[in-house]
Design a protein around this motif. Structure first.
Motif, PDB file in Angstrom:
ATOM      1  N   ILE A 164      -3.447 -16.198   6.613  1.00 22.65           N
ATOM      2  CA  ILE A 164      -2.745 -15.101   7.290  1.00 22.65           C
ATOM      3  C   ILE A 164      -1.599 -15.677   8.112  1.00 22.65           C
ATOM      4  O   ILE A 164      -1.786 -16.604   8.899  1.00 22.65           O
ATOM      5  CB  ILE A 164      -3.723 -14.313   8.194  1.00 22.65           C
ATOM      6  N   GLN A 165      -0.416 -15.127   7.910  1.00 23.50           N
ATOM      7  CA  GLN A 165       0.734 -15.536   8.703  1.00 23.50           C
ATOM      8  C   GLN A 165       0.924 -14.546   9.834  1.00 23.50           C
ATOM      9  O   GLN A 165       0.773 -13.345   9.637  1.00 23.50           O
ATOM     10  CB  GLN A 165       2.008 -15.521   7.855  1.00 23.50           C
ATOM     11  N   ASN A 178      -0.841  -8.408   6.265  1.00 27.17           N
ATOM     12  CA  ASN A 178      -1.896  -7.405   6.138  1.00 27.17           C
ATOM     13  C   ASN A 178      -2.836  -7.878   5.054  1.00 27.17           C
ATOM     14  O   ASN A 178      -2.509  -7.823   3.875  1.00 27.17           O
ATOM     15  CB  ASN A 178      -1.289  -6.041   5.772  1.00 27.17           C
ATOM     16  N   LEU A 179      -3.969  -8.363   5.462  1.00 24.63           N
ATOM     17  CA  LEU A 179      -4.890  -8.949   4.498  1.00 24.63           C
ATOM     18  C   LEU A 179      -6.328  -8.664   4.920  1.00 24.63           C
ATOM     19  O   LEU A 179      -6.696  -8.865   6.070  1.00 24.63           O
ATOM     20  CB  LEU A 179      -4.674 -10.474   4.445  1.00 24.63           C
ATOM     21  N   PRO A 194      -4.814  -7.898  -0.383  1.00 24.48           N
ATOM     22  CA  PRO A 194      -3.568  -7.929   0.377  1.00 24.48           C
ATOM     23  C   PRO A 194      -2.870  -6.571   0.393  1.00 24.48           C
ATOM     24  O   PRO A 194      -3.068  -5.747  -0.499  1.00 24.48           O
ATOM     25  CB  PRO A 194      -2.725  -8.951  -0.384  1.00 24.48           C
ATOM     26  N   GLY A 195      -2.066  -6.370   1.428  1.00 25.57           N
ATOM     27  CA  GLY A 195      -1.223  -5.178   1.468  1.00 25.57           C
ATOM     28  C   GLY A 195      -1.895  -3.989   2.104  1.00 25.57           C
ATOM     29  O   GLY A 195      -3.096  -4.000   2.386  1.00 25.57           O
ATOM     30  N   LEU A 196      -1.118  -2.972   2.325  1.00 21.24           N
ATOM     31  CA  LEU A 196      -1.624  -1.746   2.923  1.00 21.24           C
ATOM     32  C   LEU A 196      -1.897  -0.709   1.847  1.00 21.24           C
ATOM     33  O   LEU A 196      -1.231  -0.681   0.827  1.00 21.24           O
ATOM     34  CB  LEU A 196      -0.596  -1.170   3.897  1.00 21.24           C
ATOM     35  N   LEU A 197      -2.864   0.165   2.130  1.00 21.42           N
ATOM     36  CA  LEU A 197      -3.199   1.260   1.228  1.00 21.42           C
ATOM     37  C   LEU A 197      -3.442   0.761  -0.194  1.00 21.42           C
ATOM     38  O   LEU A 197      -3.098   1.410  -1.172  1.00 21.42           O
ATOM     39  CB  LEU A 197      -2.076   2.318   1.232  1.00 21.42           C
ATOM     40  N   SER A 198      -4.024  -0.432  -0.266  1.00 17.55           N
ATOM     41  CA  SER A 198      -4.335  -0.986  -1.585  1.00 17.55           C
ATOM     42  C   SER A 198      -5.559  -0.283  -2.152  1.00 17.55           C
ATOM     43  O   SER A 198      -6.397   0.224  -1.420  1.00 17.55           O
ATOM     44  CB  SER A 198      -4.639  -2.478  -1.484  1.00 17.55           C
ATOM     45  N   ASP A 199      -5.660  -0.308  -3.460  1.00 14.23           N
ATOM     46  CA  ASP A 199      -6.835   0.238  -4.125  1.00 14.23           C
ATOM     47  C   ASP A 199      -8.034  -0.663  -3.796  1.00 14.23           C
ATOM     48  O   ASP A 199      -8.008  -1.854  -4.110  1.00 14.23           O
ATOM     49  CB  ASP A 199      -6.571   0.255  -5.636  1.00 14.23           C
TER      50      ASP A 199
END
Lengths: 212, 247
Positions: A164-165, A178-179, A194-199
């Motif tokens: 995480i950065q 965002n992880l 990773p990412g937002l609103l990921s499946d």
């Protein structure tokens, strides 16, 4: 220029990209005694922790109940973990919502095997009191949620292990990855979302796979 | 041979980091920095005193399998490794442990870059194309078989040797660069991957040498060991003693 750069990354990749195999050697208890330095990065020889476990970190944290604990206290349950800060206006609420989505989509039979961890990257403002308040605001006061705050060194170390950065932008805000990371009962990383609103499907599957 | 390097006082100042869209200059406080990178000899002394950082005892989580691979064995450098040459093949975790053992720490990216702008006469030489060219020439050369001692390098205006031209160096917050490493201007950064990700990207792509350092850092993980990557240590000056040179 471009050629130099591509060549350069090739060099970096070839010299550092190989993943390591778990070591079969374990340090002896005697060595542990001789360690004068490095409070955080210490191997828990006595606790029978696997080589790849994040619970090899011995940094101390405070949770939302103001209890001092190490990451080892998260052992034996599956942990869904993320890092952020509670006063974040932009992504963290959505990141938190993604954690809730995973919680909601878990099979009810395995919900009691899975816990959720939020680690603050803002130790200065995310005090245990603030974390407790945050659990109230988000209605997650049940025992499945652990919110942790630690010193800057410990936060940095955990962030590096998770990949995480983050960077402080000003007095009140941070930029950060965002992880969401899934740890198995041993504390080993088994999945990253990773990412937002990921499946969350792949994340749920990764959890189901280790419960079986 | 000393167990740890002499430190030089770096007088703080204002500096505009390369990768940020808000061009607000940052203040780097005065701090102490090792004048040379940590040597093989110094690191050997450290692992003798801290067995868990010997090659046979490290966990893969904290140092990959190439950790100290250039040494002959756990506690021997061997005939091909100069004790005075900078130690390489060390992970971020190992570098940090060394620093902590000596009551030091790793320099931050900002601190390192602040000092790295200097040449022998100027605190900031980065606007001089000749300065940048020398760095790029070095970046383009293959790694030498045998690393030289940093003490053979000229001092910059701060009294620091071999920040450039010998090895790459770890920084405490190497993972904070927010550069994905894939695109030059980094415009392709997926904003959903980062909270406030848009706030962090290149301001000055003409400084290609510095860009490469940021990209390199972004490609690293904490347990990686690379054959041209070492480190030097820093120390914070307690506020009351800022005027004194030595700790």
């Amino acid at each position: 220029m471009k050629t130099i750069l591509s060549l350069f990354f090739l060099i970096v990749l070839s010299s550092s990209g190989q993943q390591t195999m778990p070591s079969t050697e374990t340090p002896s208890a005697k060595q542990k005694e001789t360690d004068a330095c490095c409070p955080a990065t210490t191997q828990n020889v006595a606790e029978n922790i696997t080589a790849e476990s994040l619970y090899n970190l011995t940094s101390e944290w405070k949770d939302q109940f103001n209890t001092t604990r190490t990451l080892l206290s998260l052992k034996d349950r599956i942990q869904v973990l993320t890092m952020g800060y509670t006063t974040c206006q932009y992504a963290c609420p959505r990141l938190f919502a993604d954690m809730r989505t995973i919680e909601d989509k878990l099979d009810p039979q395995i919900q009691d095997k899975v816990s959720f961890v939020f680690v603050s990257i803002d130790p200065a403002r995310d005090t245990p009191e603030r974390l407790a308040q945050y659990t109230k605001e988000n209605e997650i006061e049940d025992k499945n949620w652990t919110l942790l705050t630690g010193d800057e060194e410990s936060v940095q170390e955990l962030a590096v292990l998770l990949g995480i950065q983050f960077r402080k932008l000003n007095e009140t805000d941070f930029a950060h990855s965002n992880l969401i990371t899934v740890l198995n009962q041993e504390g080993e990383i088994i999945h990253r979302q990773p990412g937002l609103l990921s499946d969350p499907t792949a994340t749920i599957l990764s959890i189901n796979r280790i419960v079986d | 041979m000393e167990s740890t390097a002499e430190m030089a006082l770096i007088k703080g100042g204002v500096y505009t980091p390369l990768y940020t869209t808000d061009k607000t200059p940052r203040i780097v406080s005065s701090f102490l920095l090792d004048s040379t990178p940590v040597t093989n000899h110094q690191f050997l002394e450290f692992v003798k005193a801290n067995p868990k950082w010997q090659r046979k005892n490290t966990l893969p989580l904290f140092a990959d399998k190439n950790y100290l691979k250039h040494w002959l064995s756990n506690l021997e450098l061997g005939p091909n490794v100069s004790p005075d040459a900078p130690v390489v093949n060390v992970s971020w975790f190992a570098a940090r442990a060394f620093a902590s053992f000596h009551h030091k720490r790793l320099p931050s990216v900002d601190e390192w870059e602040y000092v790295a702008r200097a040449d022998a006469h100027r605190i900031d030489a980065t606007s001089d194309p000749e300065f940048t060219k020398i760095l790029l020439d070095w970046y383009g050369r293959p790694n030498p078989k045998h690393l030289k001692s940093a003490t053979t390098f000229p001092q910059n205006i701060h009294g620091i040797q071999a920040l450039h031209g010998l090895i790459w160096e770890w920084t405490s917050d190497f993972n904070n660069a927010m550069v994905t490493g894939e695109s030059r201007g980094d415009s392709g950064l997926d904003r959903n991957l980062f909270c406030a990700g848009g706030a962090v990207s290149a301001t000055d792509v003409t400084n290609y040498a510095a860009f490469m350092r940021y990209a390199f850092r972004a490609s690293l993980k904490g347990n990686y060991t690379v054959e041209n990557l070492g480190f030097r240590c820093a120390r914070t000056i307690p506020p009351s003693t800022e005027s004194k040179k030595q700790s």
